[in-house]
Design an enzyme around this catalytic site. Sequence first.
Site, PDB file in Angstrom:
ATOM      1  N   ARG A 170      67.894 -45.828 -48.526  1.00 11.58           N
ATOM      2  CA  ARG A 170      68.397 -44.497 -48.940  1.00 11.58           C
ATOM      3  C   ARG A 170      67.584 -43.348 -48.340  1.00 11.58           C
ATOM      4  O   ARG A 170      67.355 -42.329 -48.988  1.00 11.58           O
ATOM      5  CB  ARG A 170      68.380 -44.347 -50.460  1.00 11.58           C
ATOM      6  CG  ARG A 170      69.192 -45.341 -51.210  1.00 11.58           C
ATOM      7  CD  ARG A 170      70.681 -45.143 -50.995  1.00 11.58           C
ATOM      8  NE  ARG A 170      71.387 -46.071 -51.848  1.00 11.58           N
ATOM      9  CZ  ARG A 170      71.612 -47.346 -51.534  1.00 11.58           C
ATOM     10  NH1 ARG A 170      71.240 -47.813 -50.351  1.00 11.58           N
ATOM     11  NH2 ARG A 170      72.235 -48.133 -52.368  1.00 11.58           N
ATOM     12  N   CYS A 219      74.481 -43.314 -58.685  1.00  8.85           N
ATOM     13  CA  CYS A 219      73.186 -43.724 -59.230  1.00  8.85           C
ATOM     14  C   CYS A 219      72.210 -42.555 -59.208  1.00  8.85           C
ATOM     15  O   CYS A 219      72.085 -41.857 -58.205  1.00  8.85           O
ATOM     16  CB  CYS A 219      72.621 -44.896 -58.437  1.00  8.85           C
ATOM     17  SG  CYS A 219      73.481 -46.427 -58.825  1.00  8.85           S
ATOM     18  N   GLU A 289      67.499 -40.457 -56.756  1.00 11.92           N
ATOM     19  CA  GLU A 289      68.397 -40.652 -55.616  1.00 11.92           C
ATOM     20  C   GLU A 289      69.334 -39.450 -55.478  1.00 11.92           C
ATOM     21  O   GLU A 289      69.656 -39.014 -54.373  1.00 11.92           O
ATOM     22  CB  GLU A 289      69.229 -41.933 -55.770  1.00 11.92           C
ATOM     23  CG  GLU A 289      70.001 -42.223 -54.507  1.00 11.92           C
ATOM     24  CD  GLU A 289      71.153 -43.170 -54.666  1.00 11.92           C
ATOM     25  OE1 GLU A 289      72.304 -42.676 -54.728  1.00 11.92           O
ATOM     26  OE2 GLU A 289      70.913 -44.377 -54.714  1.00 11.92           O
TER      27      GLU A 289
HETATM   28  N1  EPU Z   1      71.876 -53.905 -64.784  1.00 17.28           N
HETATM   29  C1  EPU Z   1      71.630 -53.912 -66.131  1.00 17.28           C
HETATM   30  N2  EPU Z   1      71.993 -52.835 -66.871  1.00 17.28           N
HETATM   31  C2  EPU Z   1      72.573 -51.745 -66.324  1.00 17.28           C
HETATM   32  C3  EPU Z   1      72.821 -51.728 -64.946  1.00 17.28           C
HETATM   33  C4  EPU Z   1      72.471 -52.825 -64.176  1.00 17.28           C
HETATM   34  O1  EPU Z   1      71.093 -54.891 -66.670  1.00 17.28           O
HETATM   35  O2  EPU Z   1      72.851 -50.803 -67.076  1.00 17.28           O
HETATM   36  C5  EPU Z   1      71.524 -55.100 -63.988  1.00 17.28           C
HETATM   37  C6  EPU Z   1      72.791 -55.784 -63.471  1.00 17.28           C
HETATM   38  O3  EPU Z   1      73.289 -56.684 -64.402  1.00 17.28           O
HETATM   39  C7  EPU Z   1      72.282 -56.452 -62.208  1.00 17.28           C
HETATM   40  C8  EPU Z   1      71.181 -55.529 -61.713  1.00 17.28           C
HETATM   41  O4  EPU Z   1      70.822 -54.715 -62.831  1.00 17.28           O
HETATM   42  O5  EPU Z   1      71.693 -57.695 -62.517  1.00 17.28           O
HETATM   43  C9  EPU Z   1      71.627 -54.678 -60.539  1.00 17.28           C
HETATM   44  O6  EPU Z   1      72.733 -53.867 -60.937  1.00 17.28           O
HETATM   45  P1  EPU Z   1      73.973 -53.578 -59.955  1.00 17.28           P
HETATM   46  O7  EPU Z   1      74.451 -54.879 -59.393  1.00 17.28           O
HETATM   47  O8  EPU Z   1      74.936 -52.737 -60.703  1.00 17.28           O
HETATM   48  O9  EPU Z   1      73.385 -52.802 -58.735  1.00 17.28           O
HETATM   49  P2  EPU Z   1      72.373 -51.600 -58.675  1.00 17.28           P
HETATM   50  O10 EPU Z   1      71.172 -52.065 -57.950  1.00 17.28           O
HETATM   51  O11 EPU Z   1      72.183 -50.955 -59.999  1.00 17.28           O
HETATM   52  C10 EPU Z   1      73.175 -50.695 -56.354  1.00 17.28           C
HETATM   53  C11 EPU Z   1      73.269 -49.290 -55.818  1.00 17.28           C
HETATM   54  C12 EPU Z   1      74.608 -48.697 -56.178  1.00 17.28           C
HETATM   55  C13 EPU Z   1      75.719 -49.572 -55.646  1.00 17.28           C
HETATM   56  C14 EPU Z   1      75.546 -50.970 -56.268  1.00 17.28           C
HETATM   57  C15 EPU Z   1      76.606 -51.973 -55.795  1.00 17.28           C
HETATM   58  C16 EPU Z   1      71.100 -48.135 -55.841  1.00 17.28           C
HETATM   59  C17 EPU Z   1      70.223 -47.222 -56.597  1.00 17.28           C
HETATM   60  N3  EPU Z   1      72.248 -48.461 -56.433  1.00 17.28           N
HETATM   61  O12 EPU Z   1      73.182 -50.561 -57.769  1.00 17.28           O
HETATM   62  O13 EPU Z   1      74.686 -47.430 -55.525  1.00 17.28           O
HETATM   63  O14 EPU Z   1      76.974 -49.034 -56.009  1.00 17.28           O
HETATM   64  O15 EPU Z   1      74.250 -51.486 -55.898  1.00 17.28           O
HETATM   65  O16 EPU Z   1      76.582 -52.106 -54.414  1.00 17.28           O
HETATM   66  O17 EPU Z   1      70.779 -48.523 -54.726  1.00 17.28           O
HETATM   67  C18 EPU Z   1      74.527 -45.068 -55.568  1.00 17.28           C
HETATM   68  O18 EPU Z   1      73.832 -45.194 -54.562  1.00 17.28           O
HETATM   69  O19 EPU Z   1      74.826 -43.946 -56.054  1.00 17.28           O
HETATM   70  C19 EPU Z   1      74.981 -46.285 -56.224  1.00 17.28           C
HETATM   71  C20 EPU Z   1      75.639 -46.269 -57.369  1.00 17.28           C
END
Ligand code: EPU
Length: 293
Positions: A170, A219, A289
């Site tokens: 990012r 995010c 972010e």
């Molecule tokens: N999780 C929780 N509780 C929550 C949210 C997530 O326990 O409230 C756990 C999920 O169960 C999972 C892990 O955390 O095991 C990761 O969560 P998720 O798969 O939703 O992915 P993320 O890392 O939170 C990233 C990007 C998102 C993108 C998603 C899917 C970042 C900060 N976030 O989210 O990007 O949509 O992967 O590809 O890199 C953005 O950049 O604005 C954004 C939303």
Amino acid sequence: MTWLQDFAEICQADAPLADRTWYKLGGAARWLFTPRDTDELARLLQRCKAENVRCAVLGRGANLLVRDEGFDGAVIQLEHPHFKGCGVSGQTVVAGAGLDFTRLILKCLDVGLTGLEALAGIPGTLGGIVRMNAGGRYGQIADFVDSVHVVTPDGVCETRPAEQLGFAYRETNLRDEVVVAATLRLGRDDPEQARARYKQIWQEKSAAQPALRQRSAGCVFKNPPGDSAGRLLDQAGLKQAAVGGAQISSKHANFIVAGPDATARDVLQLIEFAHARVLDRTGVDLQLEVRVL
Ligand code: EPU
């Protein structure tokens, strides 16, 4: 100020920004400029520098929170068709920074070029996507960038090859330069499979994240190395925590959703509260972010 007269045709004073962002929050820009080509943009940047006017580029406002007091400077939007072109030659695509990224993905699939579908569901203009190296679970724009075309604050047009852009999670090293276009290198895989992947990623996102009609900026925090900001916020008991009209999503704790009465200040205070709680509970210093203007 006389310098403004040179740009009168492309300038709006005291321009409300809220409706130009997904959050629909925040105040006005002192000036909003919509240059009609790269030369005009270059002259504008030069003049802003000479007049000590702060500049910020606004894309689709999908990752942006504008403060209630607005932005005391020049906001530049590349919404003129000049910045929305797209040319294909073999597996190379040269696209304008103002192009809507979802449109670009679909356009590439239409001509049989694949790869960008891995970034399905990321809202924004190509310029914004490149500048912050936007991405998700299946990739980031850096995977496809060959070079980026920018205008510097001195009004100089430059082409920067990908290896000079400091691509990281990012992040890029682009600061005051304005991205006007990018050259991307794509693949030629089975387009039907690519379309299926595109749909599947959209479905995954809608299952895990708040609906797009809800007002958010995606995010809020970057993921810390090897962990998930959403998981940390959730474990700190922050789901549904609220300040005024802003609330942490019950679906994904790294999203702050704005209700009808929310102000930008509510969102900023909730960000501070969540940041402090996670720091206190886990020692992790989450980094923003979302861009705050
Ligand atoms: N999780 C929780 N509780 C929550 C949210 C997530 O326990 O409230 C756990 C999920 O169960 C999972 C892990 O955390 O095991 C990761 O969560 P998720 O798969 O939703 O992915 P993320 O890392 O939170 C990233 C990007 C998102 C993108 C998603 C899917 C970042 C900060 N976030 O989210 O990007 O949509 O992967 O590809 O890199 C953005 O950049 O604005 C954004 C939303």
